[in-house]
Design an enzyme around this catalytic site. Structure first.
Site, PDB file in Angstrom:
ATOM      1  N   TYR A 165     -15.236  -2.033   1.384  1.00 26.73           N
ATOM      2  CA  TYR A 165     -16.180  -0.925   1.600  1.00 26.73           C
ATOM      3  C   TYR A 165     -17.628  -1.407   1.673  1.00 26.73           C
ATOM      4  O   TYR A 165     -18.488  -0.700   2.191  1.00 26.73           O
ATOM      5  CB  TYR A 165     -16.059   0.094   0.457  1.00 26.73           C
ATOM      6  CG  TYR A 165     -14.723   0.808   0.455  1.00 26.73           C
ATOM      7  CD1 TYR A 165     -14.555   1.992   1.162  1.00 26.73           C
ATOM      8  CD2 TYR A 165     -13.625   0.278  -0.220  1.00 26.73           C
ATOM      9  CE1 TYR A 165     -13.331   2.647   1.174  1.00 26.73           C
ATOM     10  CE2 TYR A 165     -12.398   0.926  -0.211  1.00 26.73           C
ATOM     11  CZ  TYR A 165     -12.257   2.113   0.488  1.00 26.73           C
ATOM     12  OH  TYR A 165     -11.046   2.758   0.520  1.00 26.73           O
TER      13      TYR A 165
ATOM     14  N   ASP B  14      -4.714   5.717   4.534  1.00 25.71           N
ATOM     15  CA  ASP B  14      -6.052   5.638   3.941  1.00 25.71           C
ATOM     16  C   ASP B  14      -6.824   4.490   4.618  1.00 25.71           C
ATOM     17  O   ASP B  14      -6.896   4.439   5.844  1.00 25.71           O
ATOM     18  CB  ASP B  14      -5.904   5.483   2.409  1.00 25.71           C
ATOM     19  CG  ASP B  14      -7.216   5.362   1.660  1.00 25.71           C
ATOM     20  OD1 ASP B  14      -7.930   6.373   1.543  1.00 25.71           O
ATOM     21  OD2 ASP B  14      -7.521   4.254   1.173  1.00 25.71           O
TER      22      ASP B  14
ATOM     23  N   HIS C 116      -3.313  13.238  -1.189  1.00 24.10           N
ATOM     24  CA  HIS C 116      -3.761  12.075  -0.420  1.00 24.10           C
ATOM     25  C   HIS C 116      -2.713  10.953  -0.404  1.00 24.10           C
ATOM     26  O   HIS C 116      -2.632  10.191   0.553  1.00 24.10           O
ATOM     27  CB  HIS C 116      -5.058  11.552  -1.068  1.00 24.10           C
ATOM     28  CG  HIS C 116      -5.606  10.317  -0.435  1.00 24.10           C
ATOM     29  ND1 HIS C 116      -6.231  10.328   0.793  1.00 24.10           N
ATOM     30  CD2 HIS C 116      -5.624   9.019  -0.854  1.00 24.10           C
ATOM     31  CE1 HIS C 116      -6.605   9.088   1.101  1.00 24.10           C
ATOM     32  NE2 HIS C 116      -6.259   8.281   0.127  1.00 24.10           N
TER      33      HIS C 116
END
Length: 286
Positions: free
Chosen positions: A204, A92, A259
């Site tokens: 982020y 990720d 995921h």
């Protein structure tokens, strides 16, 4: 060099080749527990808490989380551990960092293994052309807001966090290795500490100042593992990644997996990693 203290968990003897593991969001070193046990026979396996996560220091300003800081962290950590190269594995967001370290410091990465994250250039180009991926990556935009995303995670005793791993839409599926109550407890413990979500979300908050990158090639042997039922990343990006790897590239897509691949299908993932590490050695001998 940053003056930050990093927390890591290690298995395997010092002096064995280094395998460095970089987790994603919202995770910490614990997401690699199955790999720490598996690879310690032949490697010094180090699972890191990234900058801002878990017991690693979390600088307060979002500027401290720019991609170049995160890449420099890995270089510094390698040197602090007494190594000049490693097998680098990332999942990720940790996969994003792993790709960038491999691009910027190719001499430090003998083999690159990425789980459920495409080459960063593929990601930025694909997202602009495919509204469906833009929607799946909507949290990147949501995370740009100050304080509110952190607040959302804490509601209803961290329901959002639990749901990410357990819900039908985003969690580990029926055929996967479900997280136990203790596993969930470990995640809740780490992310319920005061301020524990701000560092991770700050990763982020700087991304739009760092992307898109120039097209960068990866020159070491690369393994890309992908859970096809990933709710956040479209599988088409995995195949396109091939064009950026100028060496042996192996892609394996696991149809029933989510995921959270290295926790979802640890036995298969470990086997695929072993095969990749051994086949490279074999190819060299031939």
């Amino acid at each position: 060099d940053s003056g930050l203290r990093f927390h890591y968990v290690a298995a395997g003897e010092r002096g064995k080749p280094l395998m460095l593991l970089l987790h994603g969001f919202p995770e910490f070193w614990y997401s690699w527990r199955h790999q720490l046990r598996e690879f310690k026979s032949e490697y010094r396996v180090v699972a890191l808490d990234l900058r801002g996560y878990g017991e690693t220091d979390a600088p307060p300003h979002k500027e401290n989380y720019k991609l170049d800081c995160l890449i420099a962290d890995i270089k510094d950590i390698l040197e602090s551990l007494g190594y000049n190269k490693c097998v680098l594995i990332g999942h990720d967001w940790g996969g994003m960092i792993a790709w960038l370290v491999a691009i910027c410091y190719p001499e430090m990465v003998t083999k690159l293994i990425v789980v459920n994250f495409p080459h960063p250039s593929v990601f930025t180009e694909y997202i602009l052309r495919h509204p469906s991926q833009l929607i799946k990556s909507g949290y990147y935009f949501f995370f740009q807001m100050p304080w509110f995303p952190e607040f959302m995670f804490t509601l209803n005793d961290f329901k959002v966090l639990k749901n990410l791993f357990t819900s039908q839409a985003t969690g580990i599926g029926r055929k996967g290795c479900r997280l136990t109550a203790e596993d969930i407890e470990a995640y809740l413990y780490v992310f319920s500490q005061p301020g524990a979500l701000t560092g991770p979300i700050n990763h982020y908050r700087t991304i739009f100042s760092c992307l898109p990158l120039q097209h960068h090639e990866v020159i070491m042997p690369t393994l890309l593992l992908w859970g096809e039922r990933d709710a956040f990343m479209e599988v088409e990006m995995a195949e396109i990644t091939r064009i950026y790897v100028k060496n042996h590239f192996r892609l394996t897509i696991l149809s029933e997996a989510s995921h959270w691949l290295q926790q979802d299908q640890p036995d298969i993932v470990n086997k695929l990693i072993w095969t990749f590490l051994k086949e490279e050695t074999k190819r060299k001998r031939e």
